[in-house]
Design a protein around this motif. Structure first.
Motif, PDB file in Angstrom:
ATOM      1  N   LEU A  20     -12.913 -60.794  42.869  1.00  0.00           N
ATOM      2  CA  LEU A  20     -12.545 -59.981  41.708  1.00  0.00           C
ATOM      3  C   LEU A  20     -13.498 -58.809  41.510  1.00  0.00           C
ATOM      4  O   LEU A  20     -13.160 -57.843  40.814  1.00  0.00           O
ATOM      5  N   MET A  21     -14.687 -58.869  42.099  1.00  0.00           N
ATOM      6  CA  MET A  21     -15.660 -57.796  41.960  1.00  0.00           C
ATOM      7  C   MET A  21     -15.568 -56.774  43.086  1.00  0.00           C
ATOM      8  O   MET A  21     -16.355 -55.821  43.129  1.00  0.00           O
ATOM      9  N   THR A  22     -14.634 -56.959  44.008  1.00  0.00           N
ATOM     10  CA  THR A  22     -14.427 -56.006  45.091  1.00  0.00           C
ATOM     11  C   THR A  22     -13.866 -54.701  44.529  1.00  0.00           C
ATOM     12  O   THR A  22     -12.888 -54.704  43.786  1.00  0.00           O
ATOM     13  N   ARG A  23     -14.471 -53.561  44.898  1.00  0.00           N
ATOM     14  CA  ARG A  23     -14.046 -52.281  44.344  1.00  0.00           C
ATOM     15  C   ARG A  23     -12.814 -51.716  45.048  1.00  0.00           C
ATOM     16  O   ARG A  23     -12.123 -50.871  44.501  1.00  0.00           O
ATOM     17  N   ASP A  24     -12.538 -52.167  46.248  1.00  0.00           N
ATOM     18  CA  ASP A  24     -11.359 -51.705  46.980  1.00  0.00           C
ATOM     19  C   ASP A  24     -10.104 -52.334  46.363  1.00  0.00           C
ATOM     20  O   ASP A  24      -9.978 -53.561  46.318  1.00  0.00           O
ATOM     21  N   PRO A  25      -9.163 -51.527  45.878  1.00  0.00           N
ATOM     22  CA  PRO A  25      -7.956 -52.077  45.233  1.00  0.00           C
ATOM     23  C   PRO A  25      -7.183 -53.032  46.130  1.00  0.00           C
ATOM     24  O   PRO A  25      -6.644 -54.035  45.645  1.00  0.00           O
ATOM     25  N   ALA A  26      -7.137 -52.752  47.423  1.00  0.00           N
ATOM     26  CA  ALA A  26      -6.401 -53.633  48.330  1.00  0.00           C
ATOM     27  C   ALA A  26      -7.074 -54.995  48.421  1.00  0.00           C
ATOM     28  O   ALA A  26      -6.400 -56.035  48.490  1.00  0.00           O
ATOM     29  N   GLY A  27      -8.402 -55.006  48.426  1.00  0.00           N
ATOM     30  CA  GLY A  27      -9.123 -56.275  48.474  1.00  0.00           C
ATOM     31  C   GLY A  27      -8.916 -57.090  47.219  1.00  0.00           C
ATOM     32  O   GLY A  27      -8.702 -58.309  47.265  1.00  0.00           O
ATOM     33  N   ARG A  28      -8.980 -56.445  46.071  1.00  0.00           N
ATOM     34  CA  ARG A  28      -8.742 -57.143  44.806  1.00  0.00           C
ATOM     35  C   ARG A  28      -7.318 -57.685  44.750  1.00  0.00           C
ATOM     36  O   ARG A  28      -7.080 -58.799  44.265  1.00  0.00           O
TER      37      ARG A  28
END
Length: 269
Positions: free
Chosen positions: A83-91
């Motif tokens: 949830l703390m990933t800044r990449d929208p695809a990763g989130r």
């Protein structure tokens, strides 16, 4: 309370064999971690889920869903993306994973799904807002499947203490998740003795994980190998009126699972 065990400590067993082993050892609950070897949320079929649901009913095992699979989303980076990933695809991949786990939990008859925030690698000024957005979105996908979302404070992550959980729960109000408490983590963070923490958060507590732990060291140990006062934990949970699952989590002890099951049950008895 319902004594349980986490399937991340049964990784060398097929899931149906693992569940039968729990029942044979007198366990009443299971914290099921959907993972590459146990109902892989990216590959499992409805028929596989239905078969496990039928077995859980036959064995009279209460089930909760735990979402801490290490490499299910990224073969090279443990627990990523989060949830703390800044990449929208990763989130989006993390939220999709939670939604898949929630659907599995719904079909298994689970009541609770536990999750954590993840590590904040960037520590940017907007971290709190980023975290709140991720928690709210997770709660939405979990509640859409009829499960209770429970946030677990995890050492080293954006939410690592119960005090940090309380802050975000207060900020989110009615959208806040319940609390999943891993008792051993209190010995790592030095936040306080379990009895006081359990009493403070009794009304929000919906899932409990347990293992032995040495103070200041995040290593899940069998009962008797660390500093956890198990009778004191039991008394505190009883005093708080907790009636959910208490699941031992020995995620590094799959190679010795039958012995660990015996040791954990003996410690709780």
């Amino acid at each position: 309370m319902h004594l349980g065990y986490n399937t991340n400590g049964l990784q060398n067993h097929r899931l149906d064999d693992a569940l039968r082993l729990l029942a044979d050892h007198g366990y009443a609950a299971v914290a099921l971690t959907p993972d590459v070897t146990h109902l892989d949320p990216l590959q499992c079929t409805p028929s596989q889920v239905n078969a496990i649901a039928a077995l859980l009913g036959k064995l009279n095992l209460r089930v909760t869903i735990e979402t801490g699979a290490r490499f299910v989303l990224d073969a090279a980076r443990k627990h990523e993306p989060t949830l703390m990933t800044r990449d929208p695809a990763g989130r989006a991949r993390r939220l999709d994973f939670y939604a898949r786990c929630a659907r599995i939990g719904r079909d298994l008859g689970a009541e609770v799904l536990s999750f954590w925030a993840g590590v904040d690698h960037t520590r940017a000024p907007d971290a709190d807002a980023w975290l709140a957005d991720g928690v709210v979105r997770t709660c939405e996908v979990v509640r859409a499947c009829g499960l209770v979302p429970a946030l677990e404070p995890e050492p080293g992550m954006a939410v690592e203490t119960c005090a940090q959980y309380e802050a975000i729960a207060t900020a989110l109000g009615t959208e806040a998740p319940a609390l999943c408490l891993d008792v051993g983590h209190l010995y790592v963070t030095g936040e306080g003795e379990p009895g006081a923490i359990i009493a403070r958060h009794a009304t929000r507590l919906r899932q409990v994980h347990l293992e032995d732990m040495r103070r200041g060291q995040h290593e899940h140990l069998p009962p008797g190998d660390g500093d956890v006062d198990f009778p004191a934990v039991w008394r505190a949970l009883q005093a708080a009126g907790y009636r959910g699952a208490v699941c031992f989590e020995l995620s590094r002890s799959s190679h010795a699972a039958p012995d660990m099951l015996r040791r954990c049950r003996a410690a709780w008895q």
